[in-house]
Design an enzyme around this catalytic site. Sequence first.
Site, PDB file in Angstrom:
ATOM      1  CG  ASP A 297      -9.339   0.031   5.531  1.00 26.12           C
ATOM      2  OD1 ASP A 297      -9.070  -0.209   4.336  1.00 26.12           O
ATOM      3  OD2 ASP A 297      -8.555  -0.202   6.473  1.00 26.12           O
TER       4      ASP A 297
ATOM      5  CE  LYS B  31      -3.737  -2.505   2.256  1.00 20.17           C
ATOM      6  NZ  LYS B  31      -4.350  -2.934   3.512  1.00 20.17           N
TER       7      LYS B  31
ATOM      8  CD  GLN C  62      -3.208  -4.638   6.744  1.00 22.64           C
ATOM      9  OE1 GLN C  62      -3.115  -3.685   5.992  1.00 22.64           O
ATOM     10  NE2 GLN C  62      -3.921  -5.718   6.441  1.00 22.64           N
TER      11      GLN C  62
END
Length: 295
Positions: free
Chosen positions: A120, A53, A97
């Site tokens: 997200d 990412k 994460q």
Amino acid sequence: MPARLIDGTAIGDRLRAELQAEIRALRERGITPGLAAVLVGDNPASATYVRMKGKACEDAGLYHETIRLPRDTSETELLALVDRLNADPKIHGILVQLPLPTQIHTQRVLQRVAPCKDVDGFHPENVGKVFVGDPTGFRPATPYGVQQLLVRSDIDTTGRHAVIVGRSTVVGRPMAALLLQDGPGGNATVTVCHSRTRDIKSVTRQADILIVAMGKPEFVTGDMIKPGAAVIDVGTNRVQDPTTKTGYRLVGDVKFAEAQQVAGAITPVPGGVGPMTITMLLCNTVQAARQCRTA
Ligand code: NAP
């Protein structure tokens, strides 16, 4: 005839190229979209995702920070970091994460991320916006990427029966919400299967579009697929393979060789959904920077 391959790498590259115009326009106004990734612990798969990412942000000209915290980080420490990032004007998107170590309550952390920076799409505010079709909500990157794969591969979803296998909050459920929306990549008739679904094969065989997100290597076999269906394999599973340098290889939730003989179109693993997920995260970060400016 074997199924047409849906190339997520090529489609993702095209989308990233298109995104450049908007990134340039924002930069001309003094705004560089910024993403912060938080990694707690040393899970190798998580570390790889975060690295990928970060690299994608760099390649796209986005500002990014990766914050690595030790495995024994407390929830209070992590929440304090999220608060700091929420207040940081250089950061438009925050991703924590997953999975988090067990001493940390995942939902409490996800709900602490400011909704306007929740790229997200896991905060309840964004879950709700996506459900009602509010375009200012952040669509979770993986189902958003699947929808883009369908749209950009000219696979019409309108009036078609889409069957999703898996009901996770990360993939299956938001996927259903997106396919139900009234617009491009939507208007499907949607069925969601899970581990309690009876006679799953009789359901998957009805699918014009079959989206599989189970985490079960090669679970879906050729006889579970309706001839000519579009098959999107979200699964990413490491299976042991002593013939490779790493000792493992990646397979999806679909038995690719069999499925390819039955389906009309299919995504490979790797090279299908994976590259789209990272691309859509970049899109969401740019969306966050755009919305932040007009807020
Ligand atoms: P998850 O949270 O573990 O959810 C798995 C889902 O599959 C659950 O809803 C489960 O049902 C269902 N399931 C499991 N076994 C089943 C069975 N035998 N029959 C029917 N349904 C079954 O997984 P996830 O986070 O959604 O991820 C799924 C897969 O996608 C994983 O391989 C993951 O690595 C991959 N993934 C890939 C990307 C990407 O970017 N390529 C992104 C995210 C995830 P219950 O709810 O009843 O338990």
